[in-house]
Design a protein around this motif. Sequence first.
Motif, PDB file in Angstrom:
ATOM      1  N   TYR A 159       0.689  -1.246  -0.006  1.00 29.03           N
ATOM      2  CA  TYR A 159      -0.046   0.027  -0.005  1.00 29.03           C
ATOM      3  C   TYR A 159       0.877   1.247  -0.014  1.00 29.03           C
ATOM      4  O   TYR A 159       2.024   1.126   0.577  1.00 29.03           O
ATOM      5  N   PHE A 160       0.059   2.298  -0.463  1.00 30.38           N
ATOM      6  CA  PHE A 160       0.794   3.583  -0.366  1.00 30.38           C
ATOM      7  C   PHE A 160       0.447   4.403   0.924  1.00 30.38           C
ATOM      8  O   PHE A 160      -0.665   3.933   1.349  1.00 30.38           O
ATOM      9  N   GLU A 161       0.911   5.653   1.170  1.00 36.84           N
ATOM     10  CA  GLU A 161       0.430   6.230   2.351  1.00 36.84           C
ATOM     11  C   GLU A 161      -0.949   6.663   1.871  1.00 36.84           C
ATOM     12  O   GLU A 161      -1.506   6.825   0.783  1.00 36.84           O
ATOM     13  N   PRO A 162      -2.093   6.537   2.945  1.00 37.30           N
ATOM     14  CA  PRO A 162      -3.289   7.096   2.763  1.00 37.30           C
ATOM     15  C   PRO A 162      -3.404   8.522   2.514  1.00 37.30           C
ATOM     16  O   PRO A 162      -2.374   9.352   2.921  1.00 37.30           O
ATOM     17  N   ARG A 163      -4.143   8.866   1.494  1.00 35.64           N
ATOM     18  CA  ARG A 163      -4.285  10.086   1.217  1.00 35.64           C
ATOM     19  C   ARG A 163      -5.357  10.868   2.287  1.00 35.64           C
ATOM     20  O   ARG A 163      -5.857  10.178   3.139  1.00 35.64           O
TER      21      ARG A 163
END
Length: 360
Positions: A159-163
Amino acid sequence: MAEIEFESEEILREIEEAPSPAALEEIRIRALGRRGALTLAMRELRALDAEARPSAGAALNAAREAITAALGAAEARLSRTVLEERLKRERADTTLPVSFAPEGRIHPISQAFDEVVAIFGEMGFRVVEGPHIEEDFYNFTALNIPPEHPARQEHDTFYFEPRADGTRRLLRTHTSPMQVRTMLKEKPPLRIIVPGRTFRCDHDATHSPMFHQVEGLVVDRETHMGHLKGCLIDFCRAYFGLEDLAVRFRPSYFPFTEPSAEVDIGCSRKGGELKIGKGGDWLEILGCGMVHPRVLENCGIDPGLYQGFAFGMGIERVAMLKYGIPDLRAFYDGDWRWLKHHGFLPLDIPSLVRGSLAGP
Ligand code: DAH
């Protein structure tokens, strides 16, 4: 001193007759270089009487201009000749037979992709590709894998960092999100395959964090399980080059298909040696099923009017089986000796008529 001796005719003639760029350069230095004839003559101006200086200076300037212009023209003429000679020398005869021994090799992953694409291409499938960085919606939610669904854990997602709004981007865990993207963008009938990279946070002897899949999707008014079976049986037999290869559909579960199946091909493991074909043993090679009505709905397609089937296949696996490659990790080592052994020659292009698909 009342006069300066400088004759430009001889130099101009030499320039005009210069046979090569090197000869021209030699003349230039002789006339205009630091110790060149004209440069020395210019230096003598200082010693002239004041009345004689302007006319002598003008004459020398005119000579310099004439020489410079002649040099420019000769340079253009010579470079044209040089180019013409080079073109004559380097002309390639494109009618000669191809005979070269390329050093490079086609990677077995690329070769397997090409072969799979060639087979499905013959069946009327179109290739589409999509992003590696994907939205959660396409990778999971639209494929009937809601946030709390256990299948999410199995996918070991990067996963990428949450927006700010809490949504997260991710590296696609399978090529299935391209089913969603295609159905949302295009109207049925659809017949696509999606070769591409996929990513899961998993690394051991049989798993790589980056690997490759081919997805397939067909959506039409009367698509049924018989189409799915016929299509995939034909594919397996063409890919492995065995007309009578046993193919088995074993009931399974995927959130995005209903019913779902896994496809096994026949093999034998006698004496510890794996052989594809007859033998009573089975090898799993892909997952498939009828597109879940909820997935069609999520993509704006009326499940009352349309049905579809889909499949997903790991390319490393089918490449290893077909080419007898024992170790998954070697695919990504970039070891030239390995590639020389397992790679393919650039001109060995797969096609149904060349024989590389149909076996020996
Ligand atoms: N996406 C599945 C996986 O990565 C493979 C798969 C199974 C794709 C069934 C499909 C399908 O389209 O119908 O494990």
